[in-house]
Design an enzyme around this catalytic site. Structure first.
Site, short mmCIF file in Angstrom:
data_model
loop_
_atom_site.label_atom_id
_atom_site.label_comp_id
_atom_site.label_asym_id
_atom_site.label_seq_id
_atom_site.Cartn_x
_atom_site.Cartn_y
_atom_site.Cartn_z
N VAL A 1 0.95 -1.08 0.09
CA VAL A 1 0.11 0.14 -0.03
C VAL A 1 0.92 1.43 -0.08
O VAL A 1 0.35 2.45 -0.46
CB VAL A 1 -1.22 -0.04 0.83
CG1 VAL A 1 -1.65 1.13 1.29
CG2 VAL A 1 -2.07 -1.38 1.22
N GLY A 2 1.78 1.33 0.79
CA GLY A 2 2.59 2.38 1.02
C GLY A 2 3.17 2.50 -0.85
O GLY A 2 3.60 3.78 -0.62
N ARG B 1 -9.81 -7.93 9.68
CA ARG B 1 -8.80 -6.84 9.84
C ARG B 1 -8.68 -6.24 11.98
O ARG B 1 -7.27 -6.40 12.15
CB ARG B 1 -9.76 -5.11 9.48
CG ARG B 1 -9.74 -5.47 8.18
CD ARG B 1 -10.50 -3.78 8.21
NE ARG B 1 -10.65 -4.03 6.36
CZ ARG B 1 -11.38 -4.44 5.87
NH1 ARG B 1 -12.79 -4.76 6.71
NH2 ARG B 1 -11.56 -4.26 4.20
N VAL C 1 -3.72 4.23 7.50
CA VAL C 1 -3.73 3.21 6.75
C VAL C 1 -3.89 2.17 7.18
O VAL C 1 -4.78 1.01 6.57
CB VAL C 1 -3.29 2.77 5.43
CG1 VAL C 1 -3.50 2.27 4.59
CG2 VAL C 1 -3.69 4.28 4.59
N HIS D 1 -14.37 0.71 9.58
CA HIS D 1 -13.87 0.01 8.48
C HIS D 1 -14.05 -1.51 8.78
O HIS D 1 -12.75 -2.29 8.67
CB HIS D 1 -12.68 0.20 8.41
CG HIS D 1 -11.64 -0.28 6.71
ND1 HIS D 1 -12.58 -0.62 5.48
CD2 HIS D 1 -10.25 -0.85 7.00
CE1 HIS D 1 -11.98 -0.80 4.69
NE2 HIS D 1 -10.83 -1.50 4.92
N1 LIG Z 1 -7.83 1.43 5.19
C1 LIG Z 1 -8.01 0.57 4.40
O1 LIG Z 1 -8.69 0.65 3.51
C2 LIG Z 1 -6.69 -0.44 4.24
C3 LIG Z 1 -6.55 -1.27 2.70
C4 LIG Z 1 -5.39 -1.93 2.48
C5 LIG Z 1 -4.68 -2.46 3.40
N2 LIG Z 1 -4.64 -1.36 4.85
C6 LIG Z 1 -3.48 -2.33 6.15
O2 LIG Z 1 -2.46 -1.39 5.72
C7 LIG Z 1 -1.42 -2.33 6.38
C8 LIG Z 1 -0.30 -2.14 5.13
O3 LIG Z 1 -0.76 -2.91 4.30
P1 LIG Z 1 -0.20 -3.45 3.03
O4 LIG Z 1 -0.30 -4.51 2.37
O5 LIG Z 1 0.92 -2.48 2.95
O6 LIG Z 1 1.42 -4.48 3.70
P2 LIG Z 1 3.07 -4.54 3.42
O7 LIG Z 1 3.58 -5.82 4.47
O8 LIG Z 1 3.03 -5.30 2.45
O9 LIG Z 1 3.47 -3.52 3.71
C9 LIG Z 1 3.96 -2.86 5.34
C10 LIG Z 1 5.39 -2.48 5.17
O10 LIG Z 1 5.12 -1.99 6.67
C11 LIG Z 1 6.63 -2.09 6.83
N3 LIG Z 1 6.84 -1.91 8.76
C12 LIG Z 1 6.51 -2.52 9.62
N4 LIG Z 1 6.87 -2.53 10.69
C13 LIG Z 1 7.02 -0.83 10.48
C14 LIG Z 1 8.04 -0.08 11.25
N5 LIG Z 1 7.98 0.19 12.82
N6 LIG Z 1 8.53 0.87 10.65
C15 LIG Z 1 8.05 1.35 9.44
N7 LIG Z 1 7.89 0.48 8.88
C16 LIG Z 1 7.02 -0.50 9.35
C17 LIG Z 1 7.14 -3.54 7.02
O11 LIG Z 1 8.56 -4.11 6.32
C18 LIG Z 1 6.39 -3.63 5.70
O12 LIG Z 1 6.70 -3.09 4.70
C19 LIG Z 1 -2.10 -2.85 7.04
O13 LIG Z 1 -2.32 -3.05 8.06
C20 LIG Z 1 -3.32 -3.28 6.15
O14 LIG Z 1 -4.04 -3.82 6.45
C21 LIG Z 1 -5.70 -0.97 5.24
#
Ligand SMILES: NC(=O)c1ccc[n+]([C@@H]2O[C@H](COP(=O)([O-])OP(=O)(O)OC[C@H]3O[C@@H](n4cnc5c(N)ncnc54)[C@H](O)[C@@H]3O)[C@@H](O)[C@H]2O)c1
Length: 311
Positions: free
Chosen positions: A11-12, A88, A118, A175
């Site tokens: 996502v990031g 979630r 997020v 959500h």
């Molecule tokens: N709000 C929404 O609608 C929505 C939609 C999709 C995903 N999400 C949530 O977003 C989050 C990320 O999802 P994703 O698919 O990108 O996951 P992902 O595993 O691909 O990426 C998460 C990243 O966070 C990093 N990370 C972990 N701890 C950290 C810290 N202390 N400091 C900095 N970085 C750190 C990890 O190394 C990883 O690269 C999840 O919690 C997911 O459930 C929310």
């Protein structure tokens, strides 16, 4: 103008990529705790700049918050995503600690930032960040409603075989499976949806929307990223361009809709000051009941946060 995105996962990275393509800031900082990942992804993205013709510079850093200094907006996506079989809410024990520590670092270097959360469970991660940031509620809010509404609108566009651009809709609540799509506030270029679709079919689409995240987790083995990343970037755009867009945003409620001291999705005006205004719309008894059910579901996850005693 600088925008930072914390967490260079699915996502990031997607969010940073959209922000750069839209040239929302001269500098976009992508930060992750894993060595090399944000540097590598940023370099890869920067190499699309000569192809796609933008000049926002993306910098990748490993856990170096000094580089995020003076960010106008910070998007927090760090944490673990859902896997099949997880809700979630199951993510709270890991993600609450991550969101708390990340927020503390963010505000150390960007004390006036607008923070968009997020990470899931979204509503309670917003509350976690709000407690850690000690900023006004106007500065700390979450992305979910734009995504959930986009899912609903995309399903309706497919069903009616019309452009998704012409579908307007509103969705309230948490959500999760208790989110509250509002057929009364769903139109196709001003035409009430009830004129175009029978009630049974609409209800099926609403049910699919509520489980829209889970549908993708089951297909891909992890949660979605293209639409979530784009939705978070749309919020960034509304802030940095002071667009005063009306979006459903996860916001801290203090009496609005009869609810207090919890984060929940409601329509707001989003502009350069973050949450510029919370819009209170009229709800009928059934809609109110659904909203209160959704609030109860969020409150029960907040209790899990309380038990963790991290504040
Ligand atoms: N709000 C929404 O609608 C929505 C939609 C999709 C995903 N999400 C949530 O977003 C989050 C990320 O999802 P994703 O698919 O990108 O996951 P992902 O595993 O691909 O990426 C998460 C990243 O966070 C990093 N990370 C972990 N701890 C950290 C810290 N202390 N400091 C900095 N970085 C750190 C990890 O190394 C990883 O690269 C999840 O919690 C997911 O459930 C929310």
């Amino acid at each position: 103008m600088k925008i930072s995105v914390i967490g260079a996962g699915n996502v990031g990275a997607t969010c940073a990529n959209v922000i750069a393509h839209k040239e929302l800031a001269k500098e976009v900082v992508l930060l992750d705790i894993k060595d090399g990942i944000s540097e590598g992804k940023s370099l890869d993205m920067w190499q699309t700049a000569p192809i796609n013709l933008y000049d926002s510079c993306i910098t990748g850093v490993t856990n170096n918050y000094e580089k995020t200094k003076n960010s106008e907006v910070v998007v927090i996506t760090s944490g673990v995503p859902r896997k099949p079989g997880m809700s979630r809410d199951d993510l709270i024990s890991i993600n609450a600690k991550i969101v708390k520590s990340v927020t503390s670092e963010v505000v150390k270097y960007s004390p006036n930032a607008k923070i968009i959360i997020v990470s899931n469970p979204l509503d309670v991660m917003c509350y976690t960040s709000f407690l850690a940031a000690k900023l006004p509620r106007e500065n700390v809010f979450g992305m979910a409603g734009i995504l959930d509404t986009a899912r609903y609108r995309s399903f309706l566009a497919t069903e009616l075989n019309v452009s998704p651009k012409d579908i307007q809709a509103l969705l309230l609540g948490g959500h999760g499976d208790t989110m509250v799509p509002l057929p009364r506030y769903t139109t196709v270029s001003g035409i009430p949806i009830s004129e175009l679709l029978n009630e049974n079919r609409l209800n099926e689409i609403i049910e699919r929307t509520k489980k829209g995240g889970g549908e993708l987790v089951n297909l891909m083995g992890t949660s979605a990223w293209y639409a979530p990343g784009a939705a978070a970037a749309q919020m960034v755009e509304a802030i940095v361009r002071n667009q005063r867009r009306v979006f459903p945003v996860c916001t801290f409620l203090q009496g609005e809709y009869g609810l207090n001291n919890l984060y929940l999705g409601v329509p707001v005006v989003l502009g350069s000051n973050g949450i510029e205004k919370i819009i209170e719309i009229n709800l009928n008894d059934q809609e109110k009941e659904l909203l209160f059910n959704s609030a109860d579901a969020v409150k029960s996850v907040m209790k899990t946060l309380d038990k963790m005693e991290i504040f």
